[in-house]
Design a protein around this motif. Structure first.
Motif, PDB file in Angstrom:
ATOM      1  N   LEU A  30       0.896  -1.338  -0.037  1.00  2.00           N
ATOM      2  CA  LEU A  30      -0.135  -0.099  -0.068  1.00  2.00           C
ATOM      3  C   LEU A  30       0.894   1.236  -0.023  1.00  2.00           C
ATOM      4  N   LEU A  31       1.863   1.466   0.882  1.00  2.00           N
ATOM      5  CA  LEU A  31       2.743   2.365   0.810  1.00  2.00           C
ATOM      6  C   LEU A  31       3.683   2.494  -0.459  1.00  2.00           C
ATOM      7  N   ALA A  32       4.041   1.495  -1.183  1.00  2.00           N
ATOM      8  CA  ALA A  32       4.547   1.348  -2.398  1.00  2.00           C
ATOM      9  C   ALA A  32       3.665   2.067  -3.458  1.00  2.00           C
ATOM     10  N   ALA A  33       2.360   1.717  -3.393  1.00  2.00           N
ATOM     11  CA  ALA A  33       1.357   2.225  -4.275  1.00  2.00           C
ATOM     12  C   ALA A  33       1.175   3.837  -4.274  1.00  2.00           C
ATOM     13  N   ILE A  34       1.126   4.160  -3.062  1.00  2.00           N
ATOM     14  CA  ILE A  34       1.036   5.431  -2.471  1.00  2.00           C
ATOM     15  C   ILE A  34       2.075   6.270  -3.015  1.00  2.00           C
ATOM     16  N   ARG A  35       3.274   5.862  -2.726  1.00  2.00           N
ATOM     17  CA  ARG A  35       4.367   6.803  -3.136  1.00  2.00           C
ATOM     18  C   ARG A  35       4.530   6.825  -4.846  1.00  2.00           C
ATOM     19  N   SER A  36       4.218   5.800  -5.465  1.00  2.00           N
ATOM     20  CA  SER A  36       4.317   5.683  -6.664  1.00  2.00           C
ATOM     21  C   SER A  36       3.229   6.863  -7.486  1.00  2.00           C
ATOM     22  N   LEU A  37       2.056   6.841  -6.784  1.00  2.00           N
ATOM     23  CA  LEU A  37       1.023   7.700  -7.291  1.00  2.00           C
ATOM     24  C   LEU A  37       1.454   9.120  -7.094  1.00  2.00           C
ATOM     25  N   PHE A  38       2.032   9.561  -6.007  1.00  2.00           N
ATOM     26  CA  PHE A  38       2.473  10.935  -5.677  1.00  2.00           C
ATOM     27  C   PHE A  38       3.929  11.385  -6.166  1.00  2.00           C
ATOM     28  N   ARG A  40       8.037   9.965  -6.536  1.00  3.66           N
ATOM     29  CA  ARG A  40       9.291   9.013  -5.721  1.00  3.66           C
ATOM     30  C   ARG A  40       9.588  10.031  -5.006  1.00  3.66           C
ATOM     31  N   GLY A  41       9.356   9.799  -3.495  1.00  2.00           N
ATOM     32  CA  GLY A  41       9.709  10.745  -2.427  1.00  2.00           C
ATOM     33  C   GLY A  41       9.047  12.085  -2.227  1.00  2.00           C
ATOM     34  N   GLY A  42       8.347  12.498  -3.234  1.00  2.00           N
ATOM     35  CA  GLY A  42       7.805  13.927  -3.249  1.00  2.00           C
ATOM     36  C   GLY A  42       8.398  14.870  -3.643  1.00  2.00           C
ATOM     37  N   ARG A  43       9.754  14.755  -4.115  1.00  2.00           N
ATOM     38  CA  ARG A  43      10.538  15.937  -4.256  1.00  2.00           C
ATOM     39  C   ARG A  43      10.528  16.593  -5.779  1.00  2.00           C
TER      40      ARG A  43
END
Length: 43
Positions: A30-38, A40-43
């Motif tokens: 779930l965390l990997a899916a959310i990170r890929s949506l927003f 990589r790392g939000g930078r």
């Protein structure tokens, strides 16, 4: 003559370790899916 193994008598959902492993893997996926949506790392 077929020998019955002890593992066949117990449901996978009755084993605490399997529930814990499933929860950990589910959370990581779930965390990997959310990170890929927003991104990589939000930078």
């Amino acid at each position: 003559m077929r020998q019955i193994l002890a593992a066949e008598e117990v449901s996978w959902y009755d084993v605490p370790g399997v529930q814990l492993l499933g929860a950990v893997l589910g959370t990581l996926l779930l965390l990997a899916a959310i990170r890929s949506l927003f991104g990589r790392g939000g930078r």
